[in-house]
Design an enzyme around this catalytic site. Structure first.
Site, PDB file in Angstrom:
ATOM      1  N   CYS A 122       0.826  -1.185   0.000  1.00 28.03           N
ATOM      2  CA  CYS A 122       0.000   0.000   0.000  1.00 28.03           C
ATOM      3  C   CYS A 122       0.871   1.249   0.000  1.00 28.03           C
ATOM      4  CB  CYS A 122      -0.867  -0.095   1.248  1.00 28.03           C
ATOM      5  SG  CYS A 122      -1.969   1.223   1.372  1.00 28.03           S
ATOM      6  N   ASN A 142      -1.105   4.382  -4.783  1.00 24.09           N
ATOM      7  CA  ASN A 142      -1.757   3.148  -5.213  1.00 24.09           C
ATOM      8  C   ASN A 142      -1.485   1.994  -4.268  1.00 24.09           C
ATOM      9  OD1 ASN A 142      -3.060   3.820  -7.775  1.00 24.09           O
ATOM     10  ND2 ASN A 142      -0.985   4.294  -8.464  1.00 24.09           N
ATOM     11  N   THR A 143      -2.454   1.072  -4.230  1.00 22.70           N
ATOM     12  CA  THR A 143      -2.297  -0.155  -3.450  1.00 22.70           C
ATOM     13  C   THR A 143      -2.305  -1.329  -4.418  1.00 22.70           C
ATOM     14  OG1 THR A 143      -3.401   0.838  -1.570  1.00 22.70           O
ATOM     15  CG2 THR A 143      -3.312  -1.566  -1.608  1.00 22.70           C
ATOM     16  N   VAL A 144      -1.294  -2.198  -4.290  1.00 19.27           N
ATOM     17  CA  VAL A 144      -1.175  -3.340  -5.195  1.00 19.27           C
ATOM     18  C   VAL A 144      -1.409  -4.626  -4.402  1.00 19.27           C
ATOM     19  CG1 VAL A 144       0.322  -4.510  -6.846  1.00 19.27           C
ATOM     20  CG2 VAL A 144       0.483  -2.024  -6.571  1.00 19.27           C
ATOM     21  N   GLY A 191      10.057   3.932   6.240  1.00 17.68           N
ATOM     22  CA  GLY A 191       8.886   3.474   5.484  1.00 17.68           C
ATOM     23  C   GLY A 191       8.974   1.973   5.249  1.00 17.68           C
ATOM     24  N   ASP A 231       7.839   0.206   2.932  1.00 17.82           N
ATOM     25  CA  ASP A 231       8.156  -0.130   1.532  1.00 17.82           C
ATOM     26  C   ASP A 231       9.668  -0.146   1.301  1.00 17.82           C
ATOM     27  OD1 ASP A 231       8.090   2.657   2.007  1.00 17.82           O
ATOM     28  OD2 ASP A 231       7.497   3.138  -0.056  1.00 17.82           O
TER      29      ASP A 231
HETATM   30  N1  LIG Z   1       5.207   5.833 -19.123  1.00 16.78           N
HETATM   31  C1  LIG Z   1       4.472   6.274 -18.124  1.00 16.78           C
HETATM   32  N2  LIG Z   1       4.017   7.527 -18.149  1.00 16.78           N
HETATM   33  C2  LIG Z   1       3.273   8.001 -17.149  1.00 16.78           C
HETATM   34  N3  LIG Z   1       2.967   7.302 -16.053  1.00 16.78           N
HETATM   35  C3  LIG Z   1       3.392   6.045 -15.978  1.00 16.78           C
HETATM   36  C4  LIG Z   1       4.170   5.455 -16.985  1.00 16.78           C
HETATM   37  N4  LIG Z   1       4.457   4.184 -16.606  1.00 16.78           N
HETATM   38  C5  LIG Z   1       3.884   3.993 -15.430  1.00 16.78           C
HETATM   39  N5  LIG Z   1       3.241   5.101 -15.030  1.00 16.78           N
HETATM   40  C6  LIG Z   1       2.532   5.348 -13.803  1.00 16.78           C
HETATM   41  O1  LIG Z   1       3.499   5.465 -12.822  1.00 16.78           O
HETATM   42  C7  LIG Z   1       2.972   5.140 -11.576  1.00 16.78           C
HETATM   43  C8  LIG Z   1       3.968   4.254 -10.916  1.00 16.78           C
HETATM   44  O2  LIG Z   1       3.393   3.318 -10.092  1.00 16.78           O
HETATM   45  P1  LIG Z   1       4.131   2.836  -8.814  1.00 16.78           P
HETATM   46  O3  LIG Z   1       3.390   1.681  -8.281  1.00 16.78           O
HETATM   47  O4  LIG Z   1       5.567   2.655  -9.106  1.00 16.78           O
HETATM   48  O5  LIG Z   1       4.031   4.049  -7.851  1.00 16.78           O
HETATM   49  P2  LIG Z   1       2.716   4.796  -7.361  1.00 16.78           P
HETATM   50  O6  LIG Z   1       1.611   3.824  -7.287  1.00 16.78           O
HETATM   51  O7  LIG Z   1       2.518   6.020  -8.204  1.00 16.78           O
HETATM   52  O8  LIG Z   1       3.207   5.298  -5.948  1.00 16.78           O
HETATM   53  P3  LIG Z   1       3.039   4.618  -4.518  1.00 16.78           P
HETATM   54  O9  LIG Z   1       3.608   3.232  -4.635  1.00 16.78           O
HETATM   55  O10 LIG Z   1       3.830   5.528  -3.652  1.00 16.78           O
HETATM   56  O11 LIG Z   1       1.579   4.637  -4.229  1.00 16.78           O
HETATM   57  C9  LIG Z   1       1.606   4.500 -11.831  1.00 16.78           C
HETATM   58  O12 LIG Z   1       0.593   5.402 -11.487  1.00 16.78           O
HETATM   59  C10 LIG Z   1       1.610   4.248 -13.336  1.00 16.78           C
HETATM   60  O13 LIG Z   1       0.333   4.391 -13.902  1.00 16.78           O
HETATM   61  C1  LIG Z   2       9.111   7.926   1.575  1.00 15.04           C
HETATM   62  C2  LIG Z   2       7.848   7.138   1.385  1.00 15.04           C
HETATM   63  C3  LIG Z   2       6.650   8.081   1.313  1.00 15.04           C
HETATM   64  C4  LIG Z   2       7.974   6.390   0.031  1.00 15.04           C
HETATM   65  O1  LIG Z   2       6.875   5.587  -0.200  1.00 15.04           O
HETATM   66  C5  LIG Z   2       7.661   6.089   2.516  1.00 15.04           C
HETATM   67  O2  LIG Z   2       8.730   5.185   2.502  1.00 15.04           O
HETATM   68  C6  LIG Z   2       7.566   6.741   3.869  1.00 15.04           C
HETATM   69  O3  LIG Z   2       6.535   7.226   4.234  1.00 15.04           O
HETATM   70  N1  LIG Z   2       8.689   6.715   4.650  1.00 15.04           N
HETATM   71  C7  LIG Z   2       8.773   7.203   5.995  1.00 15.04           C
HETATM   72  C8  LIG Z   2      10.043   7.947   6.255  1.00 15.04           C
HETATM   73  C9  LIG Z   2      11.325   7.172   5.976  1.00 15.04           C
HETATM   74  O4  LIG Z   2      11.318   6.196   5.228  1.00 15.04           O
HETATM   75  O5  LIG Z   2      12.370   7.557   6.527  1.00 15.04           O
END
Ligand SMILES: Nc1ncnc2c1ncn2[C@@H]1O[C@H](COP(=O)(O)OP(=O)(O)OP(=O)(O)O)[C@@H](O)[C@H]1O
Ligand SMILES: CC(C)(CO)[C@@H](O)C(=O)NCCC(=O)O
Ligand SMILES: [K+]
Length: 260
Positions: A7, A11-13, A107, A109
Site C-alpha cells: 500500500c 496506489n495499493t497493489v 517506510g 516499503d
Molecule cells: N510511461 C508512463 N508515463 C506516465 N505514467 C506512468 C508510466 N508508466 C507507469 N506510469 C505510472 O506510474 C505510476 C507508478 O506506479 P508505482 O506503483 O511505481 O508508484 P505509485 O503507485 O505512483 O506510488 P506509490 O507506490 O507511492 O503509491 C503509476 O501510477 C503508473 O500508472
Molecule cells: C518515503 C515514502 C513516502 C515512500 O513511499 C515512505 O517510505 C515513507 O513514508 N517513509 C517514511 C520515512 C522514511 O522512510 O524515513
C-alpha cells in the site's frame, strides 16, 4: 496461498503468490475510507473474472499509510480467517538489520525493497523506487538497511508545478524530443525528465563515493523503465521488487514461528 498487499500513498497493489509465482496482480488507488467489505467485493470479483481459485490462507501487508492498515487487517480476519502480518510491527521480523537513527520510522516499503534487493542481488546495493516519492535505499554488504534518500516523485513534481502556477497545465511525464522546449508542455517535461536523470545520476554517484565501494543500482516502480530506456542509470529493473520482498518476509516469519 499468500495475499501480499503493498500500500503506497497513491496506489495499493494486491498480488496472489502460490509459493512459486504470482498468479495475479491488481492495483487500486489508496483510500483510507475503503472498508474490508469493499476490498473483498473488489478482490473476489477480479478473482472470479480471471478464474483464480486460490484459497488465501495468509496475508502480508506493507503500508506507507498507517490508516489503511486497520481495514486490511479486518479483511484478513473476516474473509480469510487469518491474522495479517504487517511489516514494521514488532511481530513481523525482518531478515536484515535496520541501522538508522534512534526513533526513525523507516517506510515499510523501503524495508521491503531492501529485503527484496538483498535476496535477489546480494549486498552493496542502491534500490531506487519511483513511487509517490522517489526513494533511494542503501543496502549494506550484509543486507542491512543503512539509510538513503527521499526525493519528490516524478508525478508529484509535475503536479506541484501545475498546482502552484496558474499558467502551467497538468502534464504527463514522457521523454522530450529536445532539451529546449518550444511550448509549455515540452518545457515542463524537459525540466522534470532531464532534471530527474541528473538527480538519479548525482545521488547514486555521491552514495558510491560516500561509501567508497562499488554498488549496484536496482530500480523499481512504474516510471523506472522510461528513464532506463533513455539513459543507462540502473544495473537492473524489477517490476515486482516490492512484492518479491513481501514473499521473502512472509516466508522468513513462517520459518521462525515453526522453529519456536
Ligand atoms: N510511461 C508512463 N508515463 C506516465 N505514467 C506512468 C508510466 N508508466 C507507469 N506510469 C505510472 O506510474 C505510476 C507508478 O506506479 P508505482 O506503483 O511505481 O508508484 P505509485 O503507485 O505512483 O506510488 P506509490 O507506490 O507511492 O503509491 C503509476 O501510477 C503508473 O500508472
Ligand atoms: C518515503 C515514502 C513516502 C515512500 O513511499 C515512505 O517510505 C515513507 O513514508 N517513509 C517514511 C520515512 C522514511 O522512510 O524515513
Ligand atoms: K511503490
Amino acid at each position: 496461498m499468500l495475499l501480499a498487499i503493498d500500500c503506497g500513498n497513491t496506489n495499493t497493489v494486491f498480488s496472489i503468490w502460490d509459493g512459486e509465482r504470482f498468479l495475479a496482480t491488481w492495483r487500486t488507488s489508496t483510500e483510507h475510507q475503503r472498508t474490508a467489505d469493499q476490498y473483498y467485493v473488489w478482490l473476489s470479483t477480479l478473482m472470479a473474472f480471471q478464474k483464480i481459485e486460490a484459497e488465501i490462507t495468509d496475508v502480508i501487508v506493507s503500508s506507507t499509510v498507517p490508516r489503511v492498515v486497520f481495514n486490511l487487517r479486518v479483511l484478513a480476519d473476516r474473509y480469510f480467517n487469518t491474522r495479517a502480518m504487517v511489516v514494521g510491527k514488532p511481530e513481523c521480523a525482518l531478515p536484515v538489520d535496520v541501522r538508522v537513527d534512534l526513533g526513525t520510522n523507516v517506510g515499510p516499503d523501503r524495508l521491503v525493497n531492501t529485503v527484496a534487493g538483498y535476496d535477489l542481488y546480494g549486498g552493496d546495493l542502491i534500490v531506487v523506487d519511483f513511487g509517490t516519492a522517489t526513494t533511494f535505499d542503501v543496502v549494506a554488504q550484509d543486507g542491512a538497511y543503512e539509510g538513503g534518500v527521499i526525493a519528490p516523485g516524478v508525478n508529484l513534481s509535475l503536479e506541484a508545478l501545475h498546482q502552484a502556477a496558474a499558467a502551467l497545465p497538468h502534464v504527463d511525464i514522457t521523454k522530450p524530443q529536445r532539451v529546449v522546449g518550444t511550448n509549455t508542455v515540452a518545457c515542463m517535461q524537459s525540466g522534470v525528465f532531464w532534471g530527474y536523470v541528473g538527480l538519479v545520476r548525482e545521488i547514486c554517484a555521491r552514495i558510491k563515493a560516500e561509501r567508497d565501494r562499488p554498488m549496484r543500482v536496482i530500480s523499481t516502480g512504474g516510471l523506472a523503465p522510461l528513464f532506463q530506456q533513455s539513459e543507462d542509470l540502473f544495473d537492473d529493473w524489477r517490476e515486482d521488487l516490492t512484492m518479491h520482498g513481501l514473499t521473502v518476509i512472509h516466508a522468513y516469519n513462517l520459518g521462525r514461528s515453526q522453529s519456536t
